[in-house]
Design a protein around this motif. Structure first.
Motif, short mmCIF file in Angstrom:
data_model
loop_
_atom_site.label_atom_id
_atom_site.label_comp_id
_atom_site.label_asym_id
_atom_site.label_seq_id
_atom_site.Cartn_x
_atom_site.Cartn_y
_atom_site.Cartn_z
N ARG A 1 4.59 -2.05 -15.64
CA ARG A 1 4.06 -3.34 -15.19
C ARG A 1 4.47 -3.69 -13.76
NH1 ARG A 1 4.74 -8.05 -19.43
NH2 ARG A 1 4.01 -8.99 -17.54
N ASP A 2 5.24 -2.84 -13.11
CA ASP A 2 5.76 -3.10 -11.77
C ASP A 2 4.62 -3.30 -10.78
OD1 ASP A 2 7.06 -3.24 -9.35
OD2 ASP A 2 8.20 -1.38 -9.62
N PRO B 1 1.06 -0.40 -7.73
CA PRO B 1 -0.33 -0.46 -7.27
C PRO B 1 -0.46 -1.04 -5.86
CG PRO B 1 0.04 -2.06 -9.02
CD PRO B 1 1.27 -1.23 -8.91
N THR B 2 0.44 -1.94 -5.50
CA THR B 2 0.38 -2.50 -4.15
C THR B 2 0.67 -1.42 -3.12
OG1 THR B 2 1.10 -4.64 -4.99
CG2 THR B 2 1.31 -4.28 -2.62
N ALA B 3 1.69 -0.60 -3.36
CA ALA B 3 2.03 0.48 -2.44
C ALA B 3 0.90 1.50 -2.38
CB ALA B 3 3.33 1.14 -2.86
N LEU C 1 -1.77 0.79 0.17
CA LEU C 1 -1.44 0.90 1.59
C LEU C 1 -1.67 2.31 2.10
CD1 LEU C 1 1.98 -1.00 1.58
CD2 LEU C 1 -0.21 -1.88 2.38
N SER C 2 -1.93 2.40 3.39
CA SER C 2 -1.99 3.73 3.99
C SER C 2 -0.57 4.27 4.09
CB SER C 2 -2.61 3.65 5.39
OG SER C 2 -1.73 2.97 6.27
N ALA C 3 -0.45 5.57 4.24
CA ALA C 3 0.88 6.19 4.35
C ALA C 3 1.64 5.64 5.55
CB ALA C 3 0.74 7.70 4.44
N GLY C 4 0.95 5.41 6.64
CA GLY C 4 1.60 4.86 7.84
C GLY C 4 2.10 3.45 7.63
N ALA C 5 1.31 2.63 6.95
CA ALA C 5 1.72 1.25 6.70
C ALA C 5 2.91 1.22 5.75
CB ALA C 5 0.56 0.45 6.12
#
Length: 82
Positions: free
Chosen positions: A21-22, A26-28, A31-35
């Motif tokens: 449930r973390d 999904p938020t990570a 993101l792009s790898a750079g972000a």
């Protein structure tokens, strides 16, 4: 911390259920790898700065250890026993 001390008050199934449930996963992933790398670097820098500040700070005065531990200036509600 739990992993360091191997505390057993959580079952592996309970830990797995909460990890599923973390919201960071999904938020990570969004993101792009750079972000993601930039955010991770910023967090590491902030934590390093906080550790440096704490280690460079003077030790607190033991005489003030009890300061702000209890609320002051509170009035009991009417009818309450003191």
């Amino acid at each position: 911390m739990d992993r360091l001390f191997r505390l057993a008050y959580r079952t592996p199934q309970e830990v797995a259920a909460w990890r599923a449930r973390d919201p960071l996963v999904p938020t990570a992933a969004a993101l792009s790898a750079g972000a993601a790398a930039a955010i991770d670097a910023e967090v590491v820098q902030l934590l390093s700065s906080a550790v440096e500040f704490a280690l460079a700070s003077a030790d607190p005065d033991p005489a003030t250890a009890g300061d702000h531990l209890y609320a002051s200036g509170l009035w009991p509600r009417s009818g309450a026993a003191l």
